[in-house]
Write a protein that holds these residues in place. Structure first.
Motif, PDB file in Angstrom:
ATOM      1  N   ALA A  26      24.236  60.995  23.579  1.00  0.00           N
ATOM      2  CA  ALA A  26      23.430  61.204  22.231  1.00  0.00           C
ATOM      3  C   ALA A  26      24.051  62.452  21.606  1.00  0.00           C
ATOM      4  O   ALA A  26      24.042  62.179  20.347  1.00  0.00           O
ATOM      5  N   SER A  27      24.630  63.478  22.270  1.00  0.00           N
ATOM      6  CA  SER A  27      25.019  64.615  21.561  1.00  0.00           C
ATOM      7  C   SER A  27      26.334  64.218  20.862  1.00  0.00           C
ATOM      8  O   SER A  27      26.354  64.704  19.873  1.00  0.00           O
ATOM      9  N   ASP A  32      28.432  63.555  15.118  1.00  0.00           N
ATOM     10  CA  ASP A  32      29.264  62.868  14.132  1.00  0.00           C
ATOM     11  C   ASP A  32      28.436  61.480  13.736  1.00  0.00           C
ATOM     12  O   ASP A  32      29.175  60.354  14.062  1.00  0.00           O
ATOM     13  N   PRO A  33      27.368  61.486  13.342  1.00  0.00           N
ATOM     14  CA  PRO A  33      26.799  60.078  12.770  1.00  0.00           C
ATOM     15  C   PRO A  33      27.593  59.276  12.128  1.00  0.00           C
ATOM     16  O   PRO A  33      27.472  57.987  12.382  1.00  0.00           O
ATOM     17  N   ALA A  40      30.948  52.075  15.077  1.00  0.00           N
ATOM     18  CA  ALA A  40      30.107  50.930  15.634  1.00  0.00           C
ATOM     19  C   ALA A  40      30.306  49.673  14.567  1.00  0.00           C
ATOM     20  O   ALA A  40      30.476  48.502  14.961  1.00  0.00           O
ATOM     21  N   ASN A  41      30.384  50.084  13.520  1.00  0.00           N
ATOM     22  CA  ASN A  41      30.513  48.687  12.436  1.00  0.00           C
ATOM     23  C   ASN A  41      31.992  48.211  12.712  1.00  0.00           C
ATOM     24  O   ASN A  41      31.915  46.767  12.781  1.00  0.00           O
ATOM     25  N   SER A  42      32.873  48.716  12.878  1.00  0.00           N
ATOM     26  CA  SER A  42      34.023  48.174  12.979  1.00  0.00           C
ATOM     27  C   SER A  42      34.198  47.261  14.414  1.00  0.00           C
ATOM     28  O   SER A  42      34.694  46.136  14.605  1.00  0.00           O
TER      29      SER A  42
END
Length: 65
Positions: A26-27, A32-33, A40-42
């Motif tokens: 999670a860190s 770097d959200p 994730a999208n890619s």
């Protein structure tokens, strides 16, 4: 066709494993959200496209045999 699908899966699996390794904490996501979102999208778009291709090309070909 089976060999082609299997060969293509190598790159997809490697991309997914890299994604999972980069964002397994999670860190890392908190740090770097935007990077996580883009990654994730890619990666998930590629996985989704593969699943769609299996459903519309690969499995129907097998069933036709």
């Amino acid at each position: 066709m089976g060999t082609k699908f299997q060969d293509d899966m190598g790159a997809i699996a490697a991309a997914y494993m890299g994604f999972a390794e980069r964002w397994n904490q999670a860190s890392n996501v908190a740090r770097d959200p935007e990077g996580f979102r883009k990654d994730a999208n890619s990666v998930l778009k590629t996985v989704h496209a593969r699943m769609h291709k299996e459903d519309t090309v690969f499995y129907p070909a097998i069933e036709a045999l």
